[in-house]
Design a protein around this motif. Structure first.
Motif, PDB file in Angstrom:
ATOM      1  N   MET A   1       0.827  -1.203   0.000  1.00  0.00           N
ATOM      2  CA  MET A   1       0.000   0.000   0.000  1.00  0.00           C
ATOM      3  C   MET A   1       0.867   1.261   0.000  1.00  0.00           C
ATOM      4  O   MET A   1       0.598   2.223  -0.724  1.00  0.00           O
ATOM      5  N   GLY A   2       1.930   1.273   0.835  1.00  0.00           N
ATOM      6  CA  GLY A   2       2.763   2.467   0.949  1.00  0.00           C
ATOM      7  C   GLY A   2       3.375   2.886  -0.367  1.00  0.00           C
ATOM      8  O   GLY A   2       3.335   4.065  -0.744  1.00  0.00           O
ATOM      9  N   ALA A   3       3.954   1.925  -1.084  1.00  0.00           N
ATOM     10  CA  ALA A   3       4.597   2.242  -2.359  1.00  0.00           C
ATOM     11  C   ALA A   3       3.572   2.705  -3.388  1.00  0.00           C
ATOM     12  O   ALA A   3       3.838   3.625  -4.172  1.00  0.00           O
ATOM     13  N   ALA A   4       2.405   2.081  -3.399  1.00  0.00           N
ATOM     14  CA  ALA A   4       1.376   2.448  -4.377  1.00  0.00           C
ATOM     15  C   ALA A   4       0.856   3.859  -4.124  1.00  0.00           C
ATOM     16  O   ALA A   4       0.651   4.642  -5.067  1.00  0.00           O
ATOM     17  N   VAL A   5       0.637   4.196  -2.856  1.00  0.00           N
ATOM     18  CA  VAL A   5       0.176   5.545  -2.515  1.00  0.00           C
ATOM     19  C   VAL A   5       1.257   6.567  -2.843  1.00  0.00           C
ATOM     20  O   VAL A   5       0.987   7.643  -3.399  1.00  0.00           O
ATOM     21  N   ALA A   6       2.513   6.236  -2.525  1.00  0.00           N
ATOM     22  CA  ALA A   6       3.623   7.142  -2.823  1.00  0.00           C
ATOM     23  C   ALA A   6       3.757   7.380  -4.322  1.00  0.00           C
ATOM     24  O   ALA A   6       4.039   8.500  -4.764  1.00  0.00           O
ATOM     25  N   ARG A  30      10.032  -2.284  -5.007  1.00  0.00           N
ATOM     26  CA  ARG A  30       8.765  -1.548  -5.088  1.00  0.00           C
ATOM     27  C   ARG A  30       9.002  -0.037  -5.079  1.00  0.00           C
ATOM     28  O   ARG A  30       8.336   0.711  -5.816  1.00  0.00           O
ATOM     29  N   ALA A  31       9.941   0.412  -4.270  1.00  0.00           N
ATOM     30  CA  ALA A  31      10.236   1.847  -4.202  1.00  0.00           C
ATOM     31  C   ALA A  31      10.789   2.349  -5.528  1.00  0.00           C
ATOM     32  O   ALA A  31      10.437   3.445  -5.991  1.00  0.00           O
ATOM     33  N   GLU A  32      11.654   1.562  -6.141  1.00  0.00           N
ATOM     34  CA  GLU A  32      12.216   1.955  -7.440  1.00  0.00           C
ATOM     35  C   GLU A  32      11.126   2.025  -8.495  1.00  0.00           C
ATOM     36  O   GLU A  32      11.083   2.956  -9.305  1.00  0.00           O
ATOM     37  N   GLN A  33      10.246   1.031  -8.488  1.00  0.00           N
ATOM     38  CA  GLN A  33       9.150   1.012  -9.459  1.00  0.00           C
ATOM     39  C   GLN A  33       8.204   2.191  -9.256  1.00  0.00           C
ATOM     40  O   GLN A  33       7.601   2.690 -10.218  1.00  0.00           O
ATOM     41  N   LEU A  53       4.433  10.750   5.673  1.00  0.00           N
ATOM     42  CA  LEU A  53       3.258   9.880   5.701  1.00  0.00           C
ATOM     43  C   LEU A  53       3.658   8.523   6.256  1.00  0.00           C
ATOM     44  O   LEU A  53       4.491   7.830   5.681  1.00  0.00           O
ATOM     45  N   SER A  54       3.081   8.144   7.385  1.00  0.00           N
ATOM     46  CA  SER A  54       3.377   6.859   8.017  1.00  0.00           C
ATOM     47  C   SER A  54       2.319   5.841   7.637  1.00  0.00           C
ATOM     48  O   SER A  54       1.147   5.988   7.985  1.00  0.00           O
ATOM     49  N   PRO A 111      -4.861  -1.142  -2.770  1.00  0.00           N
ATOM     50  CA  PRO A 111      -3.753  -0.316  -3.262  1.00  0.00           C
ATOM     51  C   PRO A 111      -4.101   0.296  -4.618  1.00  0.00           C
ATOM     52  O   PRO A 111      -4.644  -0.397  -5.491  1.00  0.00           O
ATOM     53  N   PRO A 112      -3.827   1.591  -4.806  1.00  0.00           N
ATOM     54  CA  PRO A 112      -4.212   2.268  -6.052  1.00  0.00           C
ATOM     55  C   PRO A 112      -3.293   1.930  -7.230  1.00  0.00           C
ATOM     56  O   PRO A 112      -2.481   2.740  -7.670  1.00  0.00           O
TER      57      PRO A 112
END
Length: 269
Positions: A1-6, A30-33, A53-54, A111-112
């Protein structure tokens, strides 16, 4: 969820920082993507970021907040985890000693990614929630503002979680009983006549088992919130205990419905 929101914030033009220190290879990927910008140390992240954002497992929410507070973060802190309003207030008191503002947030939805959308509900100071809303403008993350009171967004999440996740567990137990007595097909026929009945979605039993390690703490948060509101909390705690029987199924995407039910049967012997 975190990576998708970011990634949605990145798509809206924001620079999103993250610290890869101590994180897994899967998290790095995931962060790189998602197009996130790595920084070497948390100290640098806290110094450069305007909004923090936590989004983490509920049990880690205070640990993250303590790190933020210890580094004297001066921006806007968004506590977006599935925790009780009381815990959010404690975190707001802690981080608010140095932060410009603390915003209570709750994510409801998938997740978006792809064609999916999610909602990040917000409550807190108006100027702070407006800035957070701007970060996701035009993205699959909508940011409804519930008010200015810390705890409102978390109360919504806990209220939704209490019903939605507990209902999934009750459906699994009901189907397990029906299957044991050889009437599972009849149960599905009856459930199929009711629009939107979780009893008809047997495939979700396996998904619930794989997610149980995350859901159990959320329902403990729901139980705490019920107790604080003067309402009985026993049902939520029982559901959380049931979910813990699936701990060994953590993130197992290959688990079958029968395997999930057998784990429940085995744990009760």
């Amino acid at each position: 969820m975190g990576a998708a929101v970011a990634a949605c914030a990145v798509s809206a033009g924001a620079r999103v920082l993250w610290c890869p220190s101590g994180r897994s290879a899967a998290t790095v990927r995931r962060a790189e993507q998602a197009g996130l910008e790595p920084v070497a140390e948390l100290r640098e992240l806290f110094h450069r970021a305007e909004v923090m954002l936590s989004l983490c497992p509920p049990a880690a929410a205070e640990d993250v907040a303590r790190d933020v507070a210890q580094h004297g973060f001066t921006g806007i802190y968004v506590e977006g985890n599935a925790i009780s309003p009381d815990r959010v207030q404690c975190i707001a008191d802690l981080v608010g000693r140095s932060a410009r503002a603390v915003v209570d947030g709750s994510v409801i939805g998938s997740p978006p990614v792809g064609a999916k959308h999610t909602r990040l509900f917000l409550s807190g100071p108006a100027d702070a929630t407006e800035l957070v809303t701007e970060l996701f403008s035009g993205t699959p993350v909508s940011t409804p503002v519930l008010g200015e009171e810390i705890g409102q967004a978390s109360a919504l999440k806990v209220s939704y979680t209490a019903y939605q996740k507990a209902s999934r567990v009750l459906a699994a137990l009901a189907y397990g009983v029906a299957q044991h007595h050889g009437v599972d097909r009849a149960l599905l026929e009856v459930a199929g006549g009711r629009q939107g009945s979780y009893l008809a979605e047997t495939g979700y039993i396996a998904k619930t088992a794989a997610r149980a390690w995350r859901w159990a703490p959320e329902l403990e948060e729901a139980a705490d919130t019920l107790r604080a509101a003067g309402l009985p909390d026993e049902v939520m705690r029982a559901v959380a205990d049931t979910l813990r029987h699936w701990t060994d199924a953590k993130d197992d995407q290959g688990i079958s419905v029968e395997d999930a039910l057998e784990m429940l049967r085995g744990s009760s012997r």
